[in-house]
Write an enzyme that holds these catalytic residues in place. Structure first.
Site, mmCIF file in Angstrom:
data_model
loop_
_atom_site.group_PDB
_atom_site.id
_atom_site.type_symbol
_atom_site.label_atom_id
_atom_site.label_comp_id
_atom_site.label_asym_id
_atom_site.label_seq_id
_atom_site.Cartn_x
_atom_site.Cartn_y
_atom_site.Cartn_z
ATOM 1 N N ASP A 63 25.700 43.101 22.880
ATOM 2 C CA ASP A 63 26.844 42.248 22.614
ATOM 3 C C ASP A 63 26.402 40.798 22.744
ATOM 4 O OD1 ASP A 63 26.725 41.735 25.343
ATOM 5 O OD2 ASP A 63 28.474 42.946 25.853
ATOM 6 N N SER A 107 26.639 41.792 35.825
ATOM 7 C CA SER A 107 26.712 42.851 34.809
ATOM 8 C C SER A 107 25.368 43.469 34.462
ATOM 9 C CB SER A 107 27.354 42.293 33.534
ATOM 10 O OG SER A 107 26.618 41.173 33.047
ATOM 11 N N HIS A 159 24.444 40.643 26.494
ATOM 12 C CA HIS A 159 23.654 41.671 27.173
ATOM 13 C C HIS A 159 22.693 42.386 26.231
ATOM 14 C CE1 HIS A 159 27.513 41.292 29.366
ATOM 15 N NE2 HIS A 159 26.719 41.305 30.417
#
Length: 335
Positions: free
Chosen positions: A309, A21, A312
């Site tokens: 979040d 990610s 991240h």
């Protein structure tokens, strides 16, 4: 970062991203997985405020590095249904949020494993050759810059939660992860890649989710989780150095993202951050996963948070990290 773009001088015709990610720009959007973020408030600081599938409020490192090197402002996802032919010659992201070096990591979350990403890259090469011809395509493939970010989810999710992996002592598991990463890099080299930047993991014990899961009631950085990340990173760095010496014509570099982020976490005020322990759109107090808790709201001031979040960094934190690693590695822009 503009000086870096000038230093590149057009050296890299394209940028390609693989892994998790940190570099995913939307490949998970149409997968049957809950590991996706193509919904608000993700993307609130992206162009047009659009949730594109980037695990951030705005741009992620694959975008920022592409922009800093003067390639293009954003790096599209290869599986984007709206991918334009004109975007293909300058690179795409094959990364898939939630994946890792361990195939089990991808299986647990229903995302694209590294072998699956490599298969998409091979498909991409055929598509590129059809667009620009074999000679130009080969030139793009061999002269472009490649990014790999993997290991984060193997350590933070698979090893921490899977009984199939917990029975293995972590040093042994870390060695296996590095072996898988090395195999992938060899296969990427076999497909034509020569210039590869291999990113370390983040300081996983300091992520909001890591603090909640293993940082005790006061949610300190979980030192033992950071220790696992450091052990893996050390082994990965050595493996990259070894591969660099054995793969003829390669330019493989280990990129230390761990310290770049940890320095921000340990010295937030010097960078203008007010919060290092909670995600802007996810408090980190209750959710262990990476997705935003929509009940928290849209977070009016992401730039004051290190994390967007529970797993991240924010776009602003990423900007500082990318600036740091690019300036530390300006000499690597010369082959």
């Amino acid at each position: 970062m503009f000086a870096i773009a000038a230093a590149n001088g057009g050296q890299y015709p394209a940028l390609f991203a693989f892994g998790d990610s940190i570099l995913d720009t939307g490949n998970n959007n149409n997968l049957a997985t809950i590991t996706k973020c193509n919904f608000p408030p993700y993307g609130r600081d992206f162009v047009g405020g659009t949730p594109t599938g980037r695990f951030c409020d705005g741009k992620v490192p694959s975008d920022l590095i592409a922009g800093s090197l003067g390639i293009k402002e954003t790096l599209p996802a290869y599986l984007d249904l709206n991918l334009r032919n004109e975007d293909i010659p300058t690179g795409v992201s094959f990364a898939s949020g939630g994946t890792g070096n361990d195939i089990l990591t991808a299986q647990l979350q229903g995302v694209l494993s590294l072998p699956a990403q490599l298969k998409n890259f091979q498909e991409y090469i055929g598509r590129l050759k059809a667009l620009v011809g074999e000679e130009r395509a080969n030139n793009i493939i061999s002269n472009s810059l490649y990014l790999l970010s993997s290991g984060n989810n193997d350590i933070a999710i698979t090893y921490a939660n899977s009984p199939l992996r917990k029975v293995i002592p972590f040093p042994q598991y870390a060695s296996q992860l590095v072996s898988w990463a090395s195999d992938f890099l060899k296969q990427l080299y076999g497909a034509g890649a020569r210039n590869v930047w291999v990113l370390s993991t983040l300081p996983l014990g300091c992520l909001p989710g890591g603090r909640t899961a293993a940082g005790g009631p006061l949610r300190f950085c979980a030192d033992f989780v950071n220790g696992q990340a450091q052990l893996f990173n050390s082994q990965l760095s050595s493996a990259v150095t070894s591969l660099q010496s054995t793969l003829s014509g390669s330019n493989l570099q280990f990129i230390d993202v761990y310290d770049a982020l940890l320095n921000i976490i340990n010295n937030p005020l010097s960078s203008g951050f007010a919060n290092v322990a909670s995600g802007c759109c996810g408090t980190g107090l209750f959710e262990i996963g990476a997705t935003c808790n929509l009940a928290v709201g849209s977070c009016p001031y992401p730039a004051s948070f290190v994390f967007w979040d529970a797993g991240h960094p924010t776009q602003r934190a990423y900007q500082l990290i990318v600036s740091s690693i690019l300036h530390q590695n300006t000499t690597r822009l010369s082959k």
